[in-house]
Design a protein around this motif. Structure first.
Motif, PDB file in Angstrom:
ATOM      1  N   GLY A 544      40.539  41.844  34.484  1.00  0.00           N
ATOM      2  CA  GLY A 544      41.149  42.937  33.715  1.00  0.00           C
ATOM      3  C   GLY A 544      40.175  43.684  32.823  1.00  0.00           C
ATOM      4  N   PRO A 548      40.969  48.278  29.851  1.00  0.00           N
ATOM      5  CA  PRO A 548      40.897  49.092  28.636  1.00  0.00           C
ATOM      6  C   PRO A 548      39.794  50.156  28.691  1.00  0.00           C
ATOM      7  CG  PRO A 548      40.149  46.848  28.198  1.00  0.00           C
ATOM      8  CD  PRO A 548      40.558  46.886  29.623  1.00  0.00           C
TER       9      PRO A 548
ATOM     10  N   PRO B  48      44.014  36.589  31.519  1.00  0.00           N
ATOM     11  CA  PRO B  48      42.804  36.030  32.131  1.00  0.00           C
ATOM     12  C   PRO B  48      41.601  36.112  31.193  1.00  0.00           C
ATOM     13  CG  PRO B  48      43.960  37.442  33.683  1.00  0.00           C
ATOM     14  CD  PRO B  48      44.638  37.634  32.363  1.00  0.00           C
ATOM     15  N   CYS B  49      41.441  37.252  30.501  1.00  0.00           N
ATOM     16  CA  CYS B  49      40.214  37.462  29.727  1.00  0.00           C
ATOM     17  C   CYS B  49      40.525  38.449  28.602  1.00  0.00           C
ATOM     18  CB  CYS B  49      39.150  38.037  30.672  1.00  0.00           C
ATOM     19  SG  CYS B  49      37.640  38.554  29.871  1.00  0.00           S
ATOM     20  N   SER B  51      38.706  40.606  27.419  1.00  0.00           N
ATOM     21  CA  SER B  51      38.126  41.927  27.702  1.00  0.00           C
ATOM     22  C   SER B  51      39.156  42.860  28.328  1.00  0.00           C
ATOM     23  CB  SER B  51      36.936  41.807  28.653  1.00  0.00           C
ATOM     24  OG  SER B  51      35.949  40.999  28.096  1.00  0.00           O
ATOM     25  N   GLY B  52      40.319  42.315  28.677  1.00  0.00           N
ATOM     26  CA  GLY B  52      41.347  43.136  29.320  1.00  0.00           C
ATOM     27  C   GLY B  52      42.428  43.610  28.358  1.00  0.00           C
ATOM     28  N   ILE B  53      42.223  43.361  27.048  1.00  0.00           N
ATOM     29  CA  ILE B  53      43.235  43.793  26.068  1.00  0.00           C
ATOM     30  C   ILE B  53      43.045  45.282  25.766  1.00  0.00           C
ATOM     31  CG2 ILE B  53      44.088  43.493  23.701  1.00  0.00           C
ATOM     32  CD1 ILE B  53      42.975  40.636  23.797  1.00  0.00           C
ATOM     33  N   LYS B  54      44.124  46.032  25.838  1.00  0.00           N
ATOM     34  CA  LYS B  54      44.028  47.439  25.455  1.00  0.00           C
ATOM     35  C   LYS B  54      44.190  47.556  23.946  1.00  0.00           C
ATOM     36  CE  LYS B  54      45.803  49.984  29.443  1.00  0.00           C
ATOM     37  NZ  LYS B  54      46.860  50.932  29.856  1.00  0.00           N
TER      38      LYS B  54
END
Lengths: 580, 142
Positions: A544, A548, B48-49, B51-54
């Motif tokens: 993912g 962002p 999962p990670c 780094s994928g948070i908006k």
């Protein structure tokens, strides 16, 4: 309101949950939620009876979503996905809520609070589940061939293991000769057999197998494709470099280690007579009679342990790890030295002896044979100098005699050097292999998935993964063989479909995401005359990380979509009856 | 009347904690398995990670009623992305900027590396964060 038909099951877990959470109140609080068709509690959700009940409910009530509030997903995610699958519900429309480790057990002191939290967590999961779509596992066909990189003892043994399972092997060795470190060694512990002859035996076996091809002076130049079907170009050096293309289903990396090279003046390194352990081993192995250095018989040897290993954090790029083989190797070397010259005096200057397991016997043997062992402090390393008499002089404070200052005159000082990762930036770059903090290659999980890497279909074994002796290296090589064979013999692999996806209508074609993916899983493609991003389903790891970074908000991670996260946040915050 | 810092005795700050499936979530599980307590108003969502948070999700959580967001990041241990720590830090910075713009204190977002055995560091961090938020008062004023 949701028109979904979701089944919700809240587990007592015997009492592990229900002793601290009012599970009936949780059930009542969520049964009226939009989209919930069935809400039940169960004494043990994972029991056969409850699994059967869930499966019947799925079929009879035509459920299109499943939520189980029980323990950590690490325990039963796959159990309940399988229940869904068996009952004909898509397994990716199942959500597990952790109300044990992350609720009842963490709040054994607050039943009200824990019940309130459980209600919120279950609602959050219902909201997420309401927005799931059926996903199909990604099925990839595999070709029954393996590329093994590195023909040391690990690579050789792996190649033979694979060949015997009927899998063809390309074995690639960078240097002109197969055999690696072990191929240069003399007598080894415990059987006293030469490293050279072990390797000769393996190469003999290799030659008997027609389905192994060995390329020496060769290395990997390019790789494309993914698990089950990689296209790899090998560069073979010769009069003229040639390129050989191979097609393989998996890749085993067995590139080994480098010996630590001491810094100039580190423990006197650079002075005549200060040798590294590999240099001293070579000297011993090549001496027919009494070992000689610079034409003079070696009478006194001082070994300094932990050189390049277990370095203090202040050292730049410190190797903090223990190289685990060197205590054994040095003790063994001293036994060989004494066999060649029983009159030799040997002094072992160590920080901690780590002759673990069966090697302990060797340590006892060395002491019985007359080696002296002295212990120095982590912050009080021995000093090596050239004395006035021209001899090497080693001084230390010996902790075993309560800090007595000891000076040793030595003909040879052996720096017991550890293992360091081989510098192979090209290989890392081509295979996209992750490195650990110690800069060795990194496995996914040290205990549960010890030879798999984050790159599906690429396995690591031997000392490229971290310090290992030859016994441990071969064991890990054979485990990489098993892992490779498990996908290649089946003929296909299925990969989790929880990966990134691009809403191509929203994508503005800027291409920013392409550069951010270390797995090269995003490519630009032409769609109706526009350049838009597309995910390679076999390469995407589902981290993912790109989500962002998309300025157009055009990327979602399946299972964790923007809509799911927002809807879950709403549901977590909805007031529970208790607070109203 | 606007809420003041000490007004509501039963004000329990709500915390949304992002964790990661392979690294920090097992650490948080371990806290529970060891029956280590932390406030019940802290709720964990595992991905999962980190780094994928908006960053927008963090603002959304605050606007909808969370009083703080905690990111239990992988630190240097992320198996997916070698630069995970930098990516997560950048996401946190951007989120704090968004919070600032909308009138929320940036310190309502906290990030700390939580490893797979970091049970005590996690509970300590959450308790400390909770107390800080309690002093700060609810995110949504008035």
């Amino acid at each position: 309101m949701s028109d979904r038909r979701i089944g919700v099951y809240i587990c007592h877990c015997g009492g592990n949950i229900s002793d601290y959470v009012d599970v009936d109140r949780v059930r009542k609080a969520v049964e009226g939620e939009g989209g919930v068709a069935v809400a039940k509690t169960a004494m043990f959700a994972c029991s056969d009876a409850t699994q059967q009940e869930m499966a019947s409910d799925i079929q009879e009530q035509h459920l299109d979503g499943l939520v189980v509030a029980s323990c950590s997903p690490k325990l039963h995610l796959h159990t309940f996905r399988d229940v869904a699958r068996r009952a004909g519900l898509n397994p990716f429309q199942y959500t597990q809520v952790n109300v044990r480790e992350q609720c009842s057990w963490a709040h054994t002191d607050d039943r009200e609070g824990a019940t309130d939290k459980a209600i919120r967590l279950v609602r959050g999961a219902i909201a997420r589940t309401a927005l799931t779509e059926p996903l199909e596992p990604i099925i990839i066909e595999t070709v029954p061939r393996v590329l093994v990189v590195g023909a040391g003892i690990s690579g050789l043994r792996a190649a033979i293991g694979l060949a015997d399972l009927g899998i063809s092997v390309y074995l690639v060795e960078k240097s002109p000769l197969a055999g690696g470190w072990i191929g240069k060694l003399g007598k080894m512990y415990p059987h006293g057999k030469d490293g050279k002859s072990l390797i000769a035996q393996l190469i003999n076996e290799l030659k008997k197998r027609e389905n192994i091809t060995l390329y020496t002076n060769a290395e990997i130049a390019e790789k494309s494709g993914s698990i089950g079907n990689f296209d790899v170009n090998l560069r073979v050096r010769g009069q003229e470099d040639t390129t050989i293309s191979v097609n393989v289903g998996s890749i085993i990396v067995a590139t080994g280690f480098d010996a630590y090279q001491p810094e100039e003046e580190e423990f006197g390194f650079g002075l005549d007579g200060v040798l590294t352990l590999p240099q001293f081993k070579e000297l011993l192995d090549s001496s027919a009679g009494r070992p000689v250095f610079n034409g003079r018989e070696i009478k006194n040897v001082a070994y300094i342990y932990c050189v390049g290993s277990r370095q203090q954090p202040e050292v730049e790029n410190a190797n903090r790890y223990c190289s685990r083989y060197c205590c054994n190797a040095a003790v063994h070397a001293s036994i060989i030295a004494l066999e060649k010259n029983p009159g030799m005096h040997q002094y072992h200057l160590y920080r901690d002896m780590r002759t673990y397991g069966k090697f302990e016997l060797m340590y006892s043997q060395a002491r019985e044979m007359g080696s002296y062992f002295l212990k120095f402090a982590d912050d009080g390393p021995p000093v090596v100098e050239r004395g006035y008499d021209g001899k090497l002089q080693v001084s230390l404070k010996d902790l075993l005699t309560f800090g007595e200052e000891i000076e040793i005159k030595a003909d040879v000082v052996v720096l017991v050097t550890g293992m360091v990762p081989r510098k192979s930036p090209e290989l890392v770059d081509v295979l996209k292999l992750p490195l650990g903090r110690d800069r060795f290659f990194n496995e996914i999980h040290p205990k549960l998935r010890p030879v798999e890497t984050m790159v599906d279909g690429v396995y690591i074994c031997g000392s490229c993964q971290g310090p290992k002796n030859s016994i441990e290296s071969v064991a890990s090589a054979l485990s990489a063989v098993t892992q490779s064979a498990s996908i290649l013999k089946k003929g296909y692999v299925d990969l989790e479909p929880l990966i990134a996806s691009v809403h191509q209508d929203l994508c503005n074609g800027c291409g920013e995401c392409v550069a951010t993916c270390p797995y090269a899983a995003i490519e630009m493609e032409q769609q109706q005359g526009r350049s838009v991003a597309a995910i390679n389903r076999a390469l995407c790891k589902g981290c993912g990380g790109c989500v962002p970074l998309c300025p157009a908000n055009a990327i979602d991670l399946k299972g964790y979509t923007d809509a799911q996260v927002r809807s879950m946040i709403d549901a977590l915050l909805k007031e529970t009856c208790q607070n109203e | 009347m606007t809420a003041t810092n000490n007004e509501s005795k039963d004000y329990a700050p709500k915390i949304l904690a992002f964790s990661t499936n392979n690294i920090s979530d097992p650490g948080i599980d371990l806290a529970g398995s060891s029956h280590m307590h932390y406030p019940t108003s802290a709720m964990v969502f595992s991905m999962p990670c980190t780094s994928g948070i908006k960053p927008e999700w963090i603002l959304y959580a605050m606007e909808k009623g969370f009083d703080g967001v905690f990111i239990a990041s992988d630190g240097e241990e992320c198996a997916y992305l070698p630069d995970c720590a930098e990516r997560s830090a950048k996401i946190a910075e951007e989120a704090q900027e968004l919070l600032r713009e909308k009138g929320y204190e940036p310190k309502r977002l906290r990030m700390s590396a939580i490893c797979s055995v970091c049970a005590e560091p996690f509970t300590n961090q959450i308790k400390d964060f909770y107390n800080m938020l309690k002093n700060l008062g609810p995110a949504r004023k008035g």
